[in-house]
Design a protein around this motif. Structure first.
Motif, PDB file in Angstrom:
ATOM      1  N   THR A 293       0.861  -1.182   0.000  1.00 53.57           N
ATOM      2  CA  THR A 293       0.000   0.000   0.000  1.00 53.57           C
ATOM      3  C   THR A 293       0.896   1.230   0.000  1.00 53.57           C
ATOM      4  N   ARG A 294       0.610   2.163  -0.904  1.00 56.47           N
ATOM      5  CA  ARG A 294       1.479   3.332  -1.067  1.00 56.47           C
ATOM      6  C   ARG A 294       0.685   4.627  -0.893  1.00 56.47           C
ATOM      7  N   GLN A 295       1.369   5.624  -0.346  1.00 59.16           N
ATOM      8  CA  GLN A 295       0.815   6.974  -0.236  1.00 59.16           C
ATOM      9  C   GLN A 295       1.928   7.953  -0.594  1.00 59.16           C
ATOM     10  N   ALA A 296       1.782   8.598  -1.750  1.00 58.51           N
ATOM     11  CA  ALA A 296       2.809   9.528  -2.223  1.00 58.51           C
ATOM     12  C   ALA A 296       2.455  10.960  -1.827  1.00 58.51           C
ATOM     13  N   PHE A 297       3.461  11.755  -1.555  1.00 56.27           N
ATOM     14  CA  PHE A 297       3.253  13.170  -1.253  1.00 56.27           C
ATOM     15  C   PHE A 297       4.561  13.917  -1.475  1.00 56.27           C
ATOM     16  N   VAL A 298       4.432  15.215  -1.602  1.00 56.22           N
ATOM     17  CA  VAL A 298       5.594  16.083  -1.835  1.00 56.22           C
ATOM     18  C   VAL A 298       5.571  17.201  -0.800  1.00 56.22           C
ATOM     19  N   ILE A 299       6.684  17.405  -0.133  1.00 58.79           N
ATOM     20  CA  ILE A 299       6.844  18.569   0.747  1.00 58.79           C
ATOM     21  C   ILE A 299       7.603  19.624  -0.053  1.00 58.79           C
ATOM     22  N   CYS A 300       6.926  20.714  -0.342  1.00 58.08           N
ATOM     23  CA  CYS A 300       7.507  21.738  -1.216  1.00 58.08           C
ATOM     24  C   CYS A 300       8.603  22.527  -0.511  1.00 58.08           C
ATOM     25  N   GLN A 301       9.486  23.049  -1.326  1.00 59.47           N
ATOM     26  CA  GLN A 301      10.533  23.915  -0.803  1.00 59.47           C
ATOM     27  C   GLN A 301       9.914  25.232  -0.343  1.00 59.47           C
ATOM     28  N   PRO A 302      10.440  25.872   0.697  1.00 60.22           N
ATOM     29  CA  PRO A 302      10.011  27.235   1.013  1.00 60.22           C
ATOM     30  C   PRO A 302      10.390  28.160  -0.142  1.00 60.22           C
ATOM     31  N   TRP A 303       9.678  29.293  -0.265  1.00 63.61           N
ATOM     32  CA  TRP A 303       9.888  30.143  -1.441  1.00 63.61           C
ATOM     33  C   TRP A 303      11.337  30.557  -1.580  1.00 63.61           C
ATOM     34  N   TRP A 304      12.035  30.702  -0.430  1.00 64.22           N
ATOM     35  CA  TRP A 304      13.430  31.151  -0.529  1.00 64.22           C
ATOM     36  C   TRP A 304      14.386  30.035  -0.974  1.00 64.22           C
ATOM     37  N   LEU A 305      13.829  28.804  -1.169  1.00 58.98           N
ATOM     38  CA  LEU A 305      14.664  27.715  -1.676  1.00 58.98           C
ATOM     39  C   LEU A 305      14.174  27.200  -3.029  1.00 58.98           C
ATOM     40  N   THR A 306      13.193  27.898  -3.639  1.00 61.19           N
ATOM     41  CA  THR A 306      12.703  27.472  -4.942  1.00 61.19           C
ATOM     42  C   THR A 306      13.732  27.787  -6.020  1.00 61.19           C
ATOM     43  N   TRP A 307      13.499  27.232  -7.236  1.00 61.66           N
ATOM     44  CA  TRP A 307      14.497  27.409  -8.299  1.00 61.66           C
ATOM     45  C   TRP A 307      14.626  28.861  -8.723  1.00 61.66           C
ATOM     46  N   TRP A 308      13.462  29.566  -8.755  1.00 57.50           N
ATOM     47  CA  TRP A 308      13.552  30.963  -9.188  1.00 57.50           C
ATOM     48  C   TRP A 308      14.215  31.826  -8.121  1.00 57.50           C
ATOM     49  N   ALA A 309      13.995  31.441  -6.829  1.00 55.71           N
ATOM     50  CA  ALA A 309      14.691  32.177  -5.765  1.00 55.71           C
ATOM     51  C   ALA A 309      16.193  31.927  -5.843  1.00 55.71           C
TER      52      ALA A 309
END
Length: 689
Positions: free
Chosen positions: A502-518
């Motif tokens: 049984t699987r449960q996938a999820f993503v913890i996003c980067q804070p805005w100051w660690l995003t690619w555009w930042a």
């Protein structure tokens, strides 16, 4: 004795009883519905709860948003709309339950139409009365005041009552036998401890002797033919340190392991020598009180202590602690007819090999303490464990542990930062990093047989195990860093076969100051700041270099002025005084030497001087302009005049003689040039006023 009989009589049935203490809102149960994932939804007079594998969790339900019946009914009922929408009704209301989301919807009235309403309230949707088979089981259990009976997917029977909660009767399967009184099996199991009278244990030796110990911990050899005992305590005084010798077990060759309540040692029955048990230090980290010991068909030793079961690996002579048992106080060890190791504990019985399986109330095994070293295998393949107080439990292993297929694991509850969520969002913020997963196979019949393993992909590579026999496990993860994760869990039955994942996938996003555009912005800022710093540094360096260069130029000017002043004012010509570096000093020295060599030669001029010092006239001219600001001709004349001044001061030569010596043809020209340089005539210079 009566208490034990009462406990065993209830446990042998294998039934369970859930009340308010187990999470039911009340003891009045009006509806029980099995959901598609195997969970049971229970209606306790308008308050709903759902079984999570161990207890009941209340399901929030706003009754004001349910459909209010225009007139009350006198029955409860349910109707499935597809496999995900469940309609439930009591006397006054109709509820709509989303079985996939496991929550009540708030727009029940808007989803109803006349045809659906009629179907929900029809006789076919009413709660059914127990069947004859169900009624027979209920009567055999002597349960009264029942409201309904429902069979689950495993064949277990859920029985709701008006005041006593829920009774559960597992599907029919073989049950252990409880033996009491003077049953021979009880004596057979108890005789395996080899205790009789004052004798604590007896171990048969290959040479016909018996190793015996009495209740005073006197160890010795019993010789059957002579009917005599040879004591070892006098020969081996160190035996007296052991408080109570429990038993002995053959290991290798002539060696025997003797285990006690305060340690274990090895005895060589041929040489009568003692040595320490190889794994004692590792085992006694947990307990030094040894209860039982067994050597299996593969040569492995199994050591049961007050706090853990330990096994040895013959291949590398290592020791390991057995995990996954519901109780770690090991009372007895025995082999079944297939060579599998079984242990009697302080809370039931466990199979150890090939996988750990705990047997308890679900299997009809009394969840109480087994008797020390009182277990045996009968000729007909039954295992017998003495319980004490004139009781024993006997069963056939294959009948109790079948070959059932493992069930799919259900995530019965998920929490995000401590709050319950029905569905975990796929994308989480960086602050939503504390997750808890509660899971179960919903194996109502034999939950103690299930073993679980789980891991969080993206964080863990190895599996974590969980098998406490309760039917429910919990995995928590705190302070997860941003990233992609997959929670995976699966279960295995007694056979050791692992079921589907049984699987449960999820993503913890980067804070805005660690995003690619930042990060891209940071890169630009770093480059800009770096460029500015480099430009600032180069500007400062250039300014510093210009300042230092100006200082050097000014110093050179000062040195030049000092040198020229020295040359103009002094009658003596010192090359180091009128130059500012070694190269100039060397050239001036060569010039002075050449001029001194031809000082009386009136024809000696700048061309000859340049030739003598191996320079061109133009180069010599430039050098002289740089050093003293005069021409080579002026330098030759000045050297002649300074030499004349020295002769005027140091000799009694006449002025005409001095003029000739320094290369002047006529005294008149000499006097004129001398006065221009020194401000006085030669005669005035010699005899100052």
């Amino acid at each position: 004795m009566l208490f034990c009989l009462f406990v065993c009589a209830n446990q042998i049935r294998g039934q369970r009883h859930w009340t308010v203490a187990d999470g039911l809102p009340t003891g009045e149960v009006q509806q029980i519905v099995e959901l598609p994932n195997g969970q049971m939804l229970v209606n306790c007079e308008g308050v709903f709860c759902i079984y999570n594998g161990r207890t009941f969790d209340v399901v929030p339900c706003d009754q004001n948003k349910a459909y209010q019946l225009p007139r009350y009914t006198n029955r409860y009922g349910l109707l499935w709309e597809g496999d995900s929408v469940l309609w439930l009704h009591d006397f006054y209301r109709i509820f709509c339950f989303d079985a996939r989301q496991r929550l009540f919807v708030t727009n029940a009235a808007s989803r109803l139409n006349d045809h659906l309403l009629e179907a929900i309230l029809s006789d076919k949707a009413n709660t059914r009365q127990p069947t004859l088979t169900q009624r027979s089981i209920i009567n055999s259990l002597h349960i009264g005041d029942i409201t309904l009976a429902v069979n689950d997917r495993q064949g277990g029977l859920w029985i709701g009552t008006r005041s006593s909660g829920i009774f559960y009767q597992p599907p029919h399967r073989a049950k252990p036998e409880i033996h009491t009184g003077n049953d021979p099996l009880i004596g057979m199991a108890r005789s395996r401890s080899h205790r009789s009278g004052q004798t604590t244990f007896v171990l048969e030796l290959p040479d016909g002797r018996q190793l015996r110990c009495d209740s005073l911990s006197h160890l010795g050899y019993f010789l059957p033919e002579q009917q005599t005992i040879i004591s070892l305590n006098e020969k081996l005084p160190s035996l007296n340190q052991y408080r109570y010798m429990v038993g002995a077990c053959h290991t290798d060759g002539d060696w025997v392991a003797v285990y006690t309540q305060n340690g274990i040692f090895m005895l060589n029955t041929k040489t009568d020598t003692l040595t320490s048990f190889p794994h004692a230090n590792e085992i006694e980290r947990y307990s030094s009180k040894y209860n039982c010991m067994l050597k299996d068909h593969e040569g492995r030793l199994w050591i049961g202590t007050q706090n853990g079961l330990f096994g040895t690996t013959p291949a590398d002579s290592s020791v390991f602690r057995v995990t996954g048992m519901t109780n770690n106080c090991i009372r007895s060890l025995v082999l079944d007819d297939k060579g599998h190791v079984w242990a009697g504990t302080s809370y039931g019985v466990s199979r150890i090999t090939p996988t750990v399986v705990n047997l308890g109330a679900d299997d009809g095994i009394p969840a109480i303490s087994m008797m020390d070293r009182a277990a045996c295998l009968t000729d007909d393949g039954r295992l017998v464990f003495a319980i004490g107080g004139g009781m024993a439990v006997a069963f056939r292993p294959d009948e109790l542990i079948g070959s059932e297929k493992p069930l799919t694991v259900v995530l019965t509850r998920m929490e995000l930062n401590g709050e319950h969520v029905t569905n975990l969002p796929h994308s989480l913020s960086y602050m939503q990093n504390y997750l808890t997963f509660q899971f179960s196979t919903l194996n109502y019949a034999t939950p103690s047989h299930d073993r679980y393993r789980y891991r969080l992909g993206g964080l863990e590579h190895e599996w974590n195990t969980c098998s406490d026999g309760s039917g429910l496990c919990i995995a928590s993860y705190k302070a997860l860093p941003p990233g992609d994760y997959i929670f995976e869990v699966q279960a295995a039955t007694a056979s050791g076969e692992w079921g589907p994942v049984t699987r449960q996938a999820f993503v913890i996003c980067q804070p805005w100051w660690l995003t690619w555009w930042a990060k891209l912005l940071y890169s630009f800022l770093v480059l800009a700041i770096g460029g500015w710093l480099i430009a600032f540094y180069l500007k400062k360096k250039k300014a510093r270099m210009e300042y230092e260069n100006d200082q050097r130029v000014n110093r050179l000017f000062e040195l030049r002025e000092e040198a020229r002043h020295q040359f103009a004012e002094s009658a003596n010509i010192a090359p180091d005084k009128i130059t500012i570096n070694a190269e100039e000093e060397k050239m001036v020295s060569q010039m002075l030497k050449a001029i001194e060599a031809h000082i009386d030669d009136e024809e000696y001029n700048a061309d000859k001087l340049a030739k003598d010092i191996a320079m061109s006239r133009a180069s010599l001219y430039k050098k002289m302009q740089t050093i003293l600001g005069i021409t080579p001709t002026d330098f030759i004349r000045n050297v002649r005049l300074k030499r004349a001044a020295q002769l005027l001061a140091d000799t009694q030569l006449t002025i005409n003689e001095i003029a000739g010596r320094v290369g002047f043809v006529t005294p008149r020209n000499f006097s004129s040039q001398f006065k221009k340089m020194f401000g006085v005539t030669p005669s005035e210079y010699r005899e100052p006023q």
